[in-house]
Design a protein around this motif. Structure first.
Motif, PDB file in Angstrom:
ATOM      1  N   THR A 212      45.632  35.802  59.897  1.00 31.22           N
ATOM      2  CA  THR A 212      44.315  35.203  60.147  1.00 31.22           C
ATOM      3  C   THR A 212      43.758  34.635  58.843  1.00 31.22           C
ATOM      4  O   THR A 212      44.295  34.877  57.757  1.00 31.22           O
ATOM      5  N   ILE A 213      42.644  33.915  58.971  1.00 30.83           N
ATOM      6  CA  ILE A 213      41.999  33.367  57.780  1.00 30.83           C
ATOM      7  C   ILE A 213      41.482  34.495  56.887  1.00 30.83           C
ATOM      8  O   ILE A 213      41.427  34.353  55.660  1.00 30.83           O
ATOM      9  N   GLU A 214      41.157  35.641  57.496  1.00 32.19           N
ATOM     10  CA  GLU A 214      40.741  36.795  56.693  1.00 32.19           C
ATOM     11  C   GLU A 214      41.904  37.282  55.822  1.00 32.19           C
ATOM     12  O   GLU A 214      41.722  37.605  54.641  1.00 32.19           O
ATOM     13  N   ASP A 215      43.108  37.339  56.397  1.00 33.71           N
ATOM     14  CA  ASP A 215      44.284  37.688  55.592  1.00 33.71           C
ATOM     15  C   ASP A 215      44.485  36.663  54.475  1.00 33.71           C
ATOM     16  O   ASP A 215      44.761  37.022  53.330  1.00 33.71           O
ATOM     17  N   PHE A 216      44.352  35.396  54.851  1.00 34.65           N
ATOM     18  CA  PHE A 216      44.521  34.336  53.863  1.00 34.65           C
ATOM     19  C   PHE A 216      43.601  34.580  52.664  1.00 34.65           C
ATOM     20  O   PHE A 216      44.022  34.550  51.506  1.00 34.65           O
ATOM     21  N   ARG A 217      42.337  34.844  52.972  1.00 36.95           N
ATOM     22  CA  ARG A 217      41.367  35.072  51.892  1.00 36.95           C
ATOM     23  C   ARG A 217      41.749  36.300  51.068  1.00 36.95           C
ATOM     24  O   ARG A 217      41.601  36.310  49.842  1.00 36.95           O
ATOM     25  N   ASN A 218      42.239  37.319  51.746  1.00 34.26           N
ATOM     26  CA  ASN A 218      42.628  38.532  51.017  1.00 34.26           C
ATOM     27  C   ASN A 218      43.758  38.260  50.023  1.00 34.26           C
ATOM     28  O   ASN A 218      43.733  38.752  48.890  1.00 34.26           O
ATOM     29  N   PHE A 219      44.742  37.483  50.441  1.00 34.53           N
ATOM     30  CA  PHE A 219      45.850  37.199  49.519  1.00 34.53           C
ATOM     31  C   PHE A 219      45.380  36.325  48.355  1.00 34.53           C
ATOM     32  O   PHE A 219      45.850  36.483  47.224  1.00 34.53           O
ATOM     33  N   VAL A 220      44.452  35.404  48.628  1.00 34.38           N
ATOM     34  CA  VAL A 220      43.886  34.613  47.526  1.00 34.38           C
ATOM     35  C   VAL A 220      43.169  35.539  46.542  1.00 34.38           C
ATOM     36  O   VAL A 220      43.294  35.396  45.316  1.00 34.38           O
ATOM     37  N   LYS A 221      42.435  36.515  47.066  1.00 36.40           N
ATOM     38  CA  LYS A 221      41.723  37.467  46.200  1.00 36.40           C
ATOM     39  C   LYS A 221      42.703  38.286  45.362  1.00 36.40           C
ATOM     40  O   LYS A 221      42.504  38.479  44.152  1.00 36.40           O
ATOM     41  N   LEU A 222      43.744  38.777  46.014  1.00 32.31           N
ATOM     42  CA  LEU A 222      44.715  39.596  45.270  1.00 32.31           C
ATOM     43  C   LEU A 222      45.418  38.763  44.191  1.00 32.31           C
ATOM     44  O   LEU A 222      45.643  39.247  43.081  1.00 32.31           O
ATOM     45  N   ALA A 223      45.755  37.527  44.520  1.00 30.14           N
ATOM     46  CA  ALA A 223      46.405  36.661  43.527  1.00 30.14           C
ATOM     47  C   ALA A 223      45.461  36.372  42.363  1.00 30.14           C
ATOM     48  O   ALA A 223      45.881  36.308  41.207  1.00 30.14           O
ATOM     49  N   TYR A 224      44.181  36.229  42.691  1.00 31.21           N
ATOM     50  CA  TYR A 224      43.182  36.000  41.643  1.00 31.21           C
ATOM     51  C   TYR A 224      43.109  37.199  40.706  1.00 31.21           C
ATOM     52  O   TYR A 224      42.971  37.046  39.487  1.00 31.21           O
ATOM     53  N   MET A 225      43.217  38.390  41.260  1.00 35.50           N
ATOM     54  CA  MET A 225      43.041  39.606  40.455  1.00 35.50           C
ATOM     55  C   MET A 225      44.296  40.026  39.697  1.00 35.50           C
ATOM     56  O   MET A 225      44.212  40.804  38.752  1.00 35.50           O
ATOM     57  N   ALA A 226      45.452  39.554  40.124  1.00 37.25           N
ATOM     58  CA  ALA A 226      46.701  39.995  39.502  1.00 37.25           C
ATOM     59  C   ALA A 226      46.906  39.310  38.156  1.00 37.25           C
ATOM     60  O   ALA A 226      47.012  38.087  38.092  1.00 37.25           O
TER      61      ALA A 226
END
Lengths: 530, 530
Positions: free
Chosen positions: A162-176
């Motif tokens: 879902t778009i919520e998952d999409f946003r979560n992966f963007v967040k994790l990539a931002y934080m890594a």
């Protein structure tokens, strides 16, 4: 093959980047510190890897020349199909190619001549200039998984993304800290209409992260939307004079480019944005079962596809891409992390360097359904090759599971830890006086230990890479703590990161303009779900 | 640094190997075929890897010279302790070293001069000459885990190892096509008296496998027992003129050799058997926290220890060994598969080549308690380095878990699959006409596929490495089959292999002589359990 692109491409609106950046500096720093505290890597975030260790090569000069000669034969004798795109065929005709129907036959040297205008190194700009990445040379940029329609979520369920998952992966990539790029389709948000989801995806990258990102390639008008949004974020003139988005243009191997990919490639090249021309190879199905045969076809396809971008706009950045996997000869299933695709990728990297193009391959590929030992072994084989081959851009560096059908939160966390290790390895051996440590050896002497010596104390913080996933405690301690496996620890870490995520600040006027653009575009078309 | 050892070491009893070998040829072949059928690798068993791909190096000439100069300084200025061994100290005095108490200081160049008599390549003979392995040059030999007191058994229990476990690991190593060596203490059989277990261990290697093996180093008399048993198996004269056993001599880092190791080294060197002189390094504890500092100490220790074997018997085979791990600076726990130990091992391989000695490092090391993604990632990082560094002998190549405290059946099966992948990778790229596959590309052409083409059919069997562990089926198929993880599949495969094991034939007279020797030795001493 011009080396001057880095020096000249900033000639546009030099203040443009500043427009989108209110406050992001402190927010980014705080997020990085939090990531480090919550079990993250000890290194501060680095925008990309600058490789200080040598590259590894598997082909000698004779082999390289043989493959290049064979690829030229393929280009001239068999040709490459450019399907359902009259404009493309006309461009080739005018360039001197022999076009028969949709099949383009290339006179010797034509593609190589055209590629002389392509930069061997360029910068992809991020809205936070500290996140700008160098593409090419001794730089390696890690980007997340691209394309899966499914996720394996934090409850262990495999379901549509879902778009919520999409946003979560963007967040994790931002934080890594060792993820240099926000990527593109980190998963397919199938709960958003297929003709509109690119808008939400691009906006997620622009608003939830300040790292560089990828654009939509599923239709020319979606590529145009991507460019339009980039112009809102970076400014019109800046976009025309700089590269702010990088885009995956897959060949339809063997030896075909279709109108969808050609359409997107034309949009991006025209706007000076980067294309990764990538044969997608499951050897044995889309290419011969041998390494040398696969390399020949890959080179022919890239030569044709990359040269095409230079027909559209000489000087447009283009990468030599190679997605290398193979199939099981028994079941036909794709297989990853095996020796033959590694040899293909190592060889393709050499061919790219000889062509003077930045190179994309590898990542953390695997066929496993879960983040187990199979997933890790296959990913490690792919990732180790990725760095040592001298890869410049590595898609699928974190989160890839099940042959790319699934984006996995747990796998993402395990993978970004490994990216940190690769980044540390790439720093090579410190031969400074402190690195030589003769004082330490003299202080300690035979039969003692180094735990408390002055040199150890002075180098305590930076001594060794600290894994965010590994459990190196005693068996007894691990037993008391619930006998957790790496994927269970990764699950907990993903939850902690997502809880502590803070969005990097974005100029409210820019944000509102992006949202207005998206509303307008969405209102202009009915929902489509296929 | 003589290259002639291979040519001359067979000068002894050339028929000796035949004595122990009745019928083993067919038995070995059948076992290998069974292993292949029960999910094993597609390759036939190869006695060792002959590397056709290049090595990877991380240090430039200047760095190498700096480390060598620093090591010479350590040897001269600080010296190395040879503890509780008057004979060793006397040998050094006579060789011209400056001996102060137990500390030996080495004049510049002494150790290097002594090492000129050591072979850079030699053969370790197996009772089945088809299993002979080359040690040195472009050969890589994989050997199993060495030393764990515990096992993780097939019921998932972590418990003390027994002689039954020991025998099982010898059987699995015998059956694994890409395991070239039977190893040594594949686990500690703690149910056998500590002063007698070496007899059962050596006998297990000799009788349950026909691959080359390692000897006991825990006391000089146990080394003598090993040599005596080798003489029964191979014949007296053959043993004195050939290398039939390879032995792990750990330095007591930093900069100490103890009497136990010196005692064993003297026995083996005197009998022309091979010693692996190996600093056992957890960097940060036994060596400086930096890569260059660790390499300096490793080189100094190996120079002293390896040169010592040449004092005992010039020409005795000796390896440059390096066991490289590091510690967590937070907990002190050992850590594996991290970037710094890889850099140490790559560098040590270069130093060994410059010294003209075969090199031992690596394997499949990990700190994980279970065969999960952590275990796989750490093992993969270590193993990829092992091959690319040009390592000649790789102990701990399969079965190692929990920092070497545990031998794991499941990990063993996962690891030997990876060894097969390394072996395939080392074959490099086939540039023959068949490898170039131009016929295939011409037959298929743009837009088709290679699945059924003549070239694919002709190369069907050997096309790609076939993993014995990976599940590449669809999610749905994997779901129906019980959602098994890699370690569960490894468990099933270990059971199948152990069920189908068949012992390679051994001349009954030799077998009886070995058993009689063991009975006599066991009867001569009371049981000791510590």
């Amino acid at each position: 093959m011009s080396d001057t692109a880095v020096g000249t491409e900033n000639a546009g609106d030099e203040n443009a980047e500043g427009r989108a950046r209110g406050g992001r500096r402190s927010a980014g720093g705080a997020a990085a510190r939090r990531a480090a505290r919550s079990g993250g890597q000890r290194s501060p975030a680095m925008p990309y890897i600058t490789r200080k260790v040598p590259i590894y090569e598997v082909l000698d000069e004779e082999a390289l020349v043989t493959i290049e000669t064979n690829a030229d034969t393929v280009l001239e004798e068999l040709g490459i199909e450019f399907r359902d795109d009259e404009e493309a065929l006309n461009l080739w005709k005018h360039a001197g190619a022999d076009v028969k129907g949709q099949r383009v036959h290339f006179p010797p040297g034509l593609c190589r001549d055209l590629l002389k205008s392509a930069p061997s190194i360029f910068t992809q700009h991020a809205r936070n200039p500290e996140r700008n990445v160098q593409i090419g040379g001794n730089a390696t940029v890690f980007a997340p998984v691209y394309g899966p329609p499914f996720v394996r979520d934090l409850e262990g369920e495999r379901r549509y993304a879902t778009i919520e998952d999409f946003r979560n992966f963007v967040k994790l990539a931002y934080m890594a800290p060792s993820m240099h790029h926000s990527g593109g389709t980190v998963c397919e948000p199938v709960d958003v209409a297929v003709n509109k989801r690119h808008l939400d995806m691009v906006y997620s990258h622009m608003s939830l992260s300040d790292k560089p990102f990828m654009g939509s390639v599923t239709a020319p008008e979606r590529a145009e939307d991507t460019v339009a949004m980039c112009k809102i974020l970076f400014g019109d003139e800046f976009v025309e004079n700089n590269t702010v988005v990088i885009n995956l243009i897959n060949a339809n191997s063997p030896m075909v480019f279709d109108d969808t990919m050609l359409g997107a490639a034309k949009v991006y090249a025209r706007h000076n944005q980067a294309c990764i021309v990538s044969p997608f190879i499951l050897a044995g199905a889309m290419s011969p079962v041998t390494v040398a045969g696969t390399l020949t076809q890959v080179l022919a396809e890239v030569l044709a596809g990359a040269a095409f971008t230079q027909l559209v706009r000489p000087g447009a950045p283009v990468l030599f891409g190679t997605f290398a996997a193979s199939i099981s000869m028994q079941s036909g299933a794709p297989t990853f992390g095996t020796p033959e695709p590694s040899l293909v990728s190592y060889g393709a990297a050499q061919l790219a360097r000889r062509l003077g193009l930045p190179f994309r391959t590898g990542g953390s590929l695997c066929g496993s359904k879960i983040p187990d030992a199979q997933a890790a072994h296959e990913s490690a084989a792919t990732l180790n090759m990725t760095l040592l081959a001298g890869t410049n851009f590595a898609l699928h560096s974190a989160g890839w599971l099940e042959g790319g059908l699934v984006s996995s939160y747990e796998k993402f966390m395990i993978d970004v830890d490994q990216l940190g290790m690769q980044q540390r390895f790439a720093e090579g051996v410190d031969m400074s006086e402190n690195g030589q440590a003769m004082d330490a050896i003299r202080e300690v002497g035979p039969g003692s230990h180094y735990l408390g010596c002055a040199h150890t104390q002075a180098n305590f913080e930076n001594a060794f890479y600290r894994s965010s996933i590994a459990d190196n405690n005693s068996f007894e301690q691990w037993d008391i703590e619930g006998r957790k496996s790496a994927d269970q620890r990764a699950n907990e870490l993903a939850r902690r990161w997502l809880e502590s995520y803070e969005r990097p600040a974005l100029d409210p006027a820019v944000d509102e303009a992006l949202q207005a653009f998206i509303r307008e575009r969405k209102d202009s078309m009915p929902d489509a779900f296929s």
